[in-house]
Write a protein that holds these residues in place. Structure first.
Motif, mmCIF file in Angstrom:
data_model
loop_
_atom_site.group_PDB
_atom_site.id
_atom_site.type_symbol
_atom_site.label_atom_id
_atom_site.label_comp_id
_atom_site.label_asym_id
_atom_site.label_seq_id
_atom_site.Cartn_x
_atom_site.Cartn_y
_atom_site.Cartn_z
ATOM 1 N N GLU A 175 -0.897 7.407 13.640
ATOM 2 C CA GLU A 175 0.106 7.478 12.574
ATOM 3 C C GLU A 175 1.337 8.276 12.970
ATOM 4 O O GLU A 175 2.324 8.281 12.255
ATOM 5 C CB GLU A 175 -0.513 8.064 11.299
ATOM 6 C CG GLU A 175 -1.702 7.276 10.776
ATOM 7 C CD GLU A 175 -1.400 5.802 10.518
ATOM 8 O OE1 GLU A 175 -0.239 5.459 10.241
ATOM 9 O OE2 GLU A 175 -2.337 4.994 10.601
ATOM 10 N N GLY A 176 1.271 8.976 14.094
ATOM 11 C CA GLY A 176 2.446 9.678 14.603
ATOM 12 C C GLY A 176 2.798 10.965 13.884
ATOM 13 O O GLY A 176 3.934 11.433 13.985
ATOM 14 N N LEU A 177 1.839 11.559 13.162
ATOM 15 C CA LEU A 177 2.121 12.834 12.510
ATOM 16 C C LEU A 177 2.146 13.945 13.559
ATOM 17 O O LEU A 177 1.496 13.854 14.594
ATOM 18 C CB LEU A 177 1.047 13.154 11.462
ATOM 19 C CG LEU A 177 0.931 12.193 10.279
ATOM 20 C CD1 LEU A 177 -0.151 12.670 9.325
ATOM 21 C CD2 LEU A 177 2.239 12.050 9.537
ATOM 22 N N THR A 178 2.899 14.986 13.291
ATOM 23 C CA THR A 178 2.945 16.130 14.198
ATOM 24 C C THR A 178 1.673 16.956 14.035
ATOM 25 O O THR A 178 0.932 16.794 13.053
ATOM 26 C CB THR A 178 4.155 17.031 13.904
ATOM 27 O OG1 THR A 178 3.978 17.604 12.600
ATOM 28 C CG2 THR A 178 5.466 16.252 13.966
ATOM 29 N N ILE A 179 1.436 17.876 14.969
ATOM 30 C CA ILE A 179 0.267 18.753 14.868
ATOM 31 C C ILE A 179 0.335 19.562 13.575
ATOM 32 O O ILE A 179 -0.667 19.712 12.872
ATOM 33 C CB ILE A 179 0.161 19.653 16.118
ATOM 34 C CG1 ILE A 179 -0.281 18.801 17.308
ATOM 35 C CG2 ILE A 179 -0.795 20.815 15.887
ATOM 36 C CD1 ILE A 179 -0.346 19.503 18.629
ATOM 37 N N ALA A 180 1.509 20.050 13.237
ATOM 38 C CA ALA A 180 1.673 20.816 11.996
ATOM 39 C C ALA A 180 1.370 19.954 10.773
ATOM 40 O O ALA A 180 0.714 20.409 9.828
ATOM 41 C CB ALA A 180 3.085 21.390 11.907
ATOM 42 N N ASP A 187 -5.961 20.421 6.045
ATOM 43 C CA ASP A 187 -6.183 21.812 5.645
ATOM 44 C C ASP A 187 -6.829 22.618 6.778
ATOM 45 O O ASP A 187 -7.849 23.286 6.604
ATOM 46 C CB ASP A 187 -7.042 21.870 4.370
ATOM 47 C CG ASP A 187 -6.949 23.218 3.682
ATOM 48 O OD1 ASP A 187 -5.940 23.927 3.890
ATOM 49 O OD2 ASP A 187 -7.884 23.578 2.946
ATOM 50 N N LEU A 188 -6.207 22.529 7.963
ATOM 51 C CA LEU A 188 -6.665 23.241 9.152
ATOM 52 C C LEU A 188 -5.519 24.075 9.710
ATOM 53 O O LEU A 188 -4.363 23.883 9.349
ATOM 54 C CB LEU A 188 -7.123 22.254 10.234
ATOM 55 C CG LEU A 188 -8.274 21.320 9.904
ATOM 56 C CD1 LEU A 188 -8.423 20.258 10.985
ATOM 57 C CD2 LEU A 188 -9.572 22.112 9.752
ATOM 58 N N GLU A 189 -5.861 24.954 10.624
ATOM 59 C CA GLU A 189 -4.845 25.699 11.361
ATOM 60 C C GLU A 189 -4.308 24.803 12.485
ATOM 61 O O GLU A 189 -5.084 24.046 13.081
ATOM 62 C CB GLU A 189 -5.431 26.981 11.956
ATOM 63 C CG GLU A 189 -5.810 28.016 10.926
ATOM 64 C CD GLU A 189 -4.608 28.535 10.156
ATOM 65 O OE1 GLU A 189 -3.536 28.730 10.770
ATOM 66 O OE2 GLU A 189 -4.740 28.732 8.931
ATOM 67 N N PRO A 190 -3.016 24.891 12.810
ATOM 68 C CA PRO A 190 -2.482 24.085 13.916
ATOM 69 C C PRO A 190 -3.234 24.306 15.234
ATOM 70 O O PRO A 190 -3.441 23.368 16.000
ATOM 71 C CB PRO A 190 -1.022 24.544 14.021
ATOM 72 C CG PRO A 190 -0.679 25.002 12.642
ATOM 73 C CD PRO A 190 -1.954 25.624 12.110
ATOM 74 N N SER A 191 -3.667 25.527 15.483
ATOM 75 C CA SER A 191 -4.411 25.797 16.719
ATOM 76 C C SER A 191 -5.737 25.041 16.741
ATOM 77 O O SER A 191 -6.185 24.579 17.796
ATOM 78 C CB SER A 191 -4.662 27.299 16.881
ATOM 79 O OG SER A 191 -5.395 27.794 15.777
ATOM 80 N N VAL A 193 -6.241 22.127 15.259
ATOM 81 C CA VAL A 193 -5.887 20.725 15.517
ATOM 82 C C VAL A 193 -5.671 20.523 17.015
ATOM 83 O O VAL A 193 -6.171 19.569 17.613
ATOM 84 C CB VAL A 193 -4.642 20.311 14.713
ATOM 85 C CG1 VAL A 193 -4.140 18.938 15.135
ATOM 86 C CG2 VAL A 193 -4.929 20.350 13.218
ATOM 87 N N LYS A 194 -4.920 21.438 17.649
ATOM 88 C CA LYS A 194 -4.671 21.337 19.088
ATOM 89 C C LYS A 194 -5.973 21.360 19.861
ATOM 90 O O LYS A 194 -6.174 20.587 20.802
ATOM 91 C CB LYS A 194 -3.792 22.501 19.572
ATOM 92 C CG LYS A 194 -2.346 22.365 19.206
ATOM 93 C CD LYS A 194 -1.562 23.545 19.751
ATOM 94 C CE LYS A 194 -0.134 23.554 19.262
ATOM 95 N NZ LYS A 194 0.605 24.726 19.722
ATOM 96 N N GLY A 195 -6.882 22.260 19.477
ATOM 97 C CA GLY A 195 -8.172 22.346 20.155
ATOM 98 C C GLY A 195 -8.980 21.081 20.044
ATOM 99 O O GLY A 195 -9.578 20.620 21.024
ATOM 100 N N ARG A 196 -8.998 20.494 18.868
ATOM 101 C CA ARG A 196 -9.766 19.258 18.682
ATOM 102 C C ARG A 196 -9.124 18.088 19.419
ATOM 103 O O ARG A 196 -9.829 17.200 19.894
ATOM 104 C CB ARG A 196 -9.910 18.932 17.191
ATOM 105 C CG ARG A 196 -10.821 19.907 16.481
ATOM 106 C CD ARG A 196 -11.050 19.490 15.049
ATOM 107 N NE ARG A 196 -11.742 20.500 14.289
ATOM 108 C CZ ARG A 196 -12.095 20.364 13.033
ATOM 109 N NH1 ARG A 196 -11.818 19.249 12.379
ATOM 110 N NH2 ARG A 196 -12.718 21.343 12.406
ATOM 111 N N LEU A 197 -7.801 18.071 19.507
ATOM 112 C CA LEU A 197 -7.136 17.016 20.271
ATOM 113 C C LEU A 197 -7.460 17.133 21.755
ATOM 114 O O LEU A 197 -7.625 16.140 22.453
ATOM 115 C CB LEU A 197 -5.620 17.073 20.063
ATOM 116 C CG LEU A 197 -5.084 16.465 18.793
ATOM 117 C CD1 LEU A 197 -3.607 16.761 18.629
ATOM 118 C CD2 LEU A 197 -5.333 14.978 18.750
ATOM 119 N N ALA A 198 -7.552 18.370 22.233
ATOM 120 C CA ALA A 198 -7.851 18.590 23.653
ATOM 121 C C ALA A 198 -9.238 18.092 23.963
ATOM 122 O O ALA A 198 -9.505 17.564 25.015
ATOM 123 C CB ALA A 198 -7.716 20.067 23.988
#
Length: 198
Positions: A175-180, A187-191, A193-198
């Motif tokens: 969908e192209g949404l940003t990490i933020a 309802d998560l912290e951006p960090s 989200v980054k961790g789960r993407l990694a």
């Protein structure tokens, strides 16, 4: 014969077309119904695609699509553009999916037999409908079939991901949404989200 002046409604729609989603929503709150129509036109395909991937049932996705926009309509008087409108919209869609999935789990728990064959049929229908939504029908049949198979393989791999990672993957990459935005939506912290993407 006299020339008719252009309809004011057409001028309004073309003027609205240049506004951002947030501005359209604010205009809708002020009573310009054409602004809401434009929001629906802009986002219905993306939201439907998200719902279809999530629910794997075209009929449920179509019903939920209407429900999502009805929720946006009902929430309009309380709308404040604190985040991007797409984040707001996908948050509503995601939570609506969670509600539907919870209801379905409850029904399945109460049911005597499971309907695995129906799930497989719905899944293959969803892939076919997804390819039509993406405009794959206009390509050669061989290419469309290869693309359908690739989408089906991707969906099978996505199904292997834990639920929290799958939503992040779909919202960020599909969908192209940003990490933020994904963080706000889920309802998560951006960090996180980054961790789960990694």
């Amino acid at each position: 014969m006299t020339d008719r002046p252009a309809k004011p409604q057409l001028d309004l729609v073309s003027a609205l077309d240049e506004l951002s989603d947030e501005e359209l929503m604010l205009r809708y709150c002020q009573g310009q119904t054409a602004a809401f129509d434009l929001i629906v036109l802009r986002h219905r395909k993306r939201i439907y695609s998200f719902l279809l991937r999530r629910l794997r049932n075209p009929e449920r996705a179509e019903e939920l699509l209407s429900e999502v926009f009805l929720k946006v309509h009902r929430a309009a008087p309380r709308y404040q553009p604190e985040a991007r409108f797409t984040t707001y919209l996908f948050t509503i869609a995601y939570r609506a999916c969670l509600n539907v999935e919870a209801r379905l789990r409850n029904r399945r728990d109460e049911a005597v037999g499971d309907t695995e064959d129906l799930d497989v049929t719905a899944s293959s229908a969803a892939v076919t409908l997804e390819s039509q939504t993406l405009g794959l029908g206009s390509r050669s049949p061989e290419r469309a079939l290869r693309t359908q198979r690739a989408v089906a393989r991707l969906d099978a791999e996505l199904d292997k991901l834990p639920e929290g990672q799958r939503e992040i993957f779909l919202l960020y990459y599909r969908e192209g949404l940003t990490i933020a935005d994904v963080a706000v939506c889920l309802d998560l912290e951006p960090s996180e989200v980054k961790g789960r993407l990694a």
